[in-house]
Design a protein around this motif. Structure first.
Motif, mmCIF file in Angstrom:
data_model
loop_
_atom_site.group_PDB
_atom_site.id
_atom_site.type_symbol
_atom_site.label_atom_id
_atom_site.label_comp_id
_atom_site.label_asym_id
_atom_site.label_seq_id
_atom_site.Cartn_x
_atom_site.Cartn_y
_atom_site.Cartn_z
ATOM 1 N N ALA A 20 0.846 -1.196 0.000
ATOM 2 C CA ALA A 20 0.000 0.000 0.000
ATOM 3 C C ALA A 20 0.881 1.247 0.000
ATOM 4 O O ALA A 20 2.043 1.209 0.383
ATOM 5 C CB ALA A 20 -0.916 -0.001 1.218
ATOM 6 N N ALA A 21 0.310 2.352 -0.451
ATOM 7 C CA ALA A 21 1.035 3.619 -0.468
ATOM 8 C C ALA A 21 1.312 4.075 0.959
ATOM 9 O O ALA A 21 0.515 3.839 1.863
ATOM 10 C CB ALA A 21 0.217 4.672 -1.204
ATOM 11 N N GLY A 22 2.436 4.734 1.150
ATOM 12 C CA GLY A 22 2.788 5.252 2.472
ATOM 13 C C GLY A 22 3.263 6.686 2.363
ATOM 14 O O GLY A 22 3.870 7.064 1.366
ATOM 15 N N GLY A 23 2.978 7.489 3.368
ATOM 16 C CA GLY A 23 3.442 8.867 3.388
ATOM 17 C C GLY A 23 2.690 9.789 2.446
ATOM 18 O O GLY A 23 3.193 10.844 2.074
ATOM 19 N N CYS A 24 1.496 9.405 2.041
ATOM 20 C CA CYS A 24 0.716 10.223 1.099
ATOM 21 C C CYS A 24 -0.348 11.052 1.802
ATOM 22 O O CYS A 24 -1.148 11.712 1.158
ATOM 23 C CB CYS A 24 0.062 9.340 0.048
ATOM 24 S SG CYS A 24 1.233 8.486 -1.006
ATOM 25 N N GLY A 25 -0.400 10.973 3.120
ATOM 26 C CA GLY A 25 -1.399 11.725 3.855
ATOM 27 C C GLY A 25 -2.807 11.295 3.490
ATOM 28 O O GLY A 25 -3.065 10.110 3.281
ATOM 29 N N PRO A 26 -3.732 12.240 3.396
ATOM 30 C CA PRO A 26 -5.122 11.886 3.102
ATOM 31 C C PRO A 26 -5.322 11.326 1.688
ATOM 32 O O PRO A 26 -6.362 10.758 1.389
ATOM 33 C CB PRO A 26 -5.876 13.204 3.276
ATOM 34 C CG PRO A 26 -4.855 14.271 3.130
ATOM 35 C CD PRO A 26 -3.558 13.676 3.594
ATOM 36 N N LEU A 27 -4.327 11.457 0.834
ATOM 37 C CA LEU A 27 -4.455 10.936 -0.527
ATOM 38 C C LEU A 27 -4.053 9.467 -0.635
ATOM 39 O O LEU A 27 -4.178 8.866 -1.700
ATOM 40 C CB LEU A 27 -3.603 11.762 -1.497
ATOM 41 C CG LEU A 27 -4.005 13.227 -1.643
ATOM 42 C CD1 LEU A 27 -3.060 13.945 -2.578
ATOM 43 C CD2 LEU A 27 -5.435 13.342 -2.124
ATOM 44 N N GLY A 28 -3.583 8.870 0.452
ATOM 45 C CA GLY A 28 -3.140 7.477 0.428
ATOM 46 C C GLY A 28 -4.196 6.533 -0.103
ATOM 47 O O GLY A 28 -3.903 5.658 -0.918
ATOM 48 N N GLY A 29 -5.432 6.695 0.348
ATOM 49 C CA GLY A 29 -6.512 5.821 -0.127
ATOM 50 C C GLY A 29 -6.772 5.972 -1.611
ATOM 51 O O GLY A 29 -7.009 4.989 -2.322
ATOM 52 N N LEU A 30 -6.716 7.202 -2.105
ATOM 53 C CA LEU A 30 -6.922 7.432 -3.538
ATOM 54 C C LEU A 30 -5.797 6.808 -4.366
ATOM 55 O O LEU A 30 -6.034 6.219 -5.415
ATOM 56 C CB LEU A 30 -6.999 8.934 -3.826
ATOM 57 C CG LEU A 30 -8.207 9.665 -3.260
ATOM 58 C CD1 LEU A 30 -8.067 11.166 -3.479
ATOM 59 C CD2 LEU A 30 -9.479 9.151 -3.879
ATOM 60 N N VAL A 31 -4.562 6.940 -3.866
ATOM 61 C CA VAL A 31 -3.418 6.351 -4.557
ATOM 62 C C VAL A 31 -3.559 4.837 -4.598
ATOM 63 O O VAL A 31 -3.372 4.206 -5.643
ATOM 64 C CB VAL A 31 -2.095 6.768 -3.874
ATOM 65 C CG1 VAL A 31 -0.916 5.999 -4.442
ATOM 66 C CG2 VAL A 31 -1.878 8.263 -4.008
#
Length: 51
Positions: free
Chosen positions: A9-20
């Protein structure tokens, strides 16, 4: 050509992590594929601008 890609999973993307994660289809145990495209241009020495 390399084998299947297992992606976390994406990490360090803040609130955009789920979208990424949704966009890239991760996390996945294995079997993801990725297709990358690249474009490039080149000039021969006689086409370069003078310095």
């Amino acid at each position: 050509m390399p084998g299947p890609l297992g992606a976390p999973a994406a990490g360090g993307c803040g609130p955009l992590g789920g979208l990424v994660d949704d966009r890239l289809g991760v996390p996945a145990a294995a079997g993801n594929t990725i297709t990358l495209s690249a474009q490039y241009t080149f000039r021969t020495y006689d086409q370069l601008p003078p310095r």
